[in-house]
Write an enzyme that holds these catalytic residues in place. Structure first.
Site: not given
Ligand code: ASP
Length: 355
Positions: A206, A234-237, A258, A260
């Site tokens: 990200t 799917r929705v991450g952070d 990382g 999420g």
């Molecule tokens: N944080 C992001 C997510 O979980 C992915 C990432 O930063 O690696 O979608």
């Protein structure tokens, strides 16, 4: 004493006795407050953000709002086909379709905008800014986000580059022996396709970027293609205000990259800003959030034999007084910083030493 008060009193002191040079202004987590009127901006980003921090610094120097500056910065990475974690060229969901998440937050107005699971649009961060500016909403997802982007004239493109498609196809053909997708035969494969599946490579990645300008205004953006091979939708952070991004113009900004799901479960960015409000230094605030994540990671499938998380998260924090920091669960991480007029990578603090 709050950070705001200490900054004000520092500015008063600094006006009486100006510091000698910009080098004295910003040190990561130094006790030296940095954001002074006329000082260079301070911008932090994930390690893939060196072009972003430089671009944002140039724009802020030319008078841009810090939010426009960080968005223009991350736009470089969103458009980069070689960064498989963001925008164009990002790794797709399990169906081979790229879905992007992004959020923006503007300190001076305390407004935010975000999009999630957005397909076909190269710059989700620009769409997130329009959600903030041109709607009464904060987060628009999926088909609705695409229609909103179309309404604002965004061009639709296929975000899946050939390179990303091949990486996805390799995953598709290798992650299970119980489906009908077969990896190509290699000359040495005597037992045609009966070999064990190859190691599955899930990819996180990200870009987060936050900036503090010389007037003490703060803004941030986080943008991503999210977890590779995720379940569609799917929705991450990254697009969740308070998880992948949070800004309070009186305190500072924080963001994450990382895994999420873990950041959402611990309201990572909001927690980091609140820790700074309570007087915690930015790096320590990042570490405290990561400690909470590690403590709350109880599923066996997410833990090593020693109980530590088997994944990584990085937190980034920028305080109103110009201190900044970043920390990762596992050592070896870096983050991008523009401060003292210099653009560079610095090492993240770490919760655990990688052996
Ligand atoms: N944080 C992001 C997510 O979980 C992915 C990432 O930063 O690696 O979608």
């Amino acid at each position: 004493m709050s950070e705001t008060v200490s900054r004000r009193s520092f500015i008063a002191t600094a006006a009486a006795a100006p510091l000698a040079g910009t080098a004295a202004f910003a040190q990561s987590d130094s006790k030296q407050p940095a954001a002074l009127r006329g000082a260079p901006p301070i911008i932090i980003s994930s390690a893939n953000g060196l072009p972003a921090t430089q671009k944002a610094a140039d724009m802020i120097a030319a008078g841009a709002d810090p939010l426009d500056a960080v968005i223009a910065g991350v736009n470089i990475v969103e458009a980069d086909p070689n960064d498989h974690s963001v925008g164009y060229g990002g790794l797709p969901n399990e169906d081979g379709i790229v879905e992007l998440d992004s959020s923006v937050m503007h300190g001076p107005t305390h407004k935010a905008g975000a999009v999630a699971a957005l397909r076909n649009i190269m710059h989700p961060s620009q769409v997130a800014r329009l959600v903030m500016q041109r709607t009464d909403h904060v987060l628009i997802v999926g088909e609705g986000a695409l229609r909103f982007a179309r309404a604002h004239g965004f061009e639709e493109i296929n975000l899946l580059t050939d390179d990303a498609r091949k990486i996805w196809l390799k995953w598709k053909e290798s992650h299970s022996q119980d489906d009908d997708w077969l990896p190509p035969l290699e000359p040495a494969d005597k037992d045609k396709h009966s070999a064990a599946p190859r190691e599955i490579q899930y990819t996180y990645g990200t870009i987060h970027c936050s900036a503090l300008d010389a007037n003490g205004n703060i803004a941030g953006v986080t943008t991503t293609s999210g977890l590779s091979y995720k379940i569609p939708g799917r929705v991450g952070d990254s697009p969740i205000i308070g998880a992948g991004l949070y800004v309070d113009n009186e305190i500072g900004a924080a963001g994450s990259t990382g895994r999420g799901e873990s950041v959402i479960q611990n309201a990572g960015a909001f927690a980091a800003v609140e820790l700074m409000r309570a007087g915690t230094a930015p790096t320590d605030a990042c570490l405290e959030v990561l400690k909470r994540i590690a403590k709350h990671t109880t599923d066996k499938r997410l833990r090593q034999d020693d109980g530590r998380p088997n994944f990584d998260v990085k937190m980034y924090a920028l305080a109103k007084d110009g201190r900044f920091g970043s920390a990762s669960i596992w050592s070896g991480g870096q983050f991008a910083v523009y401060a003292d007029g210099r653009n560079r990578l610095e090492d993240c603090a770490a919760l655990y030493e990688r052996k």
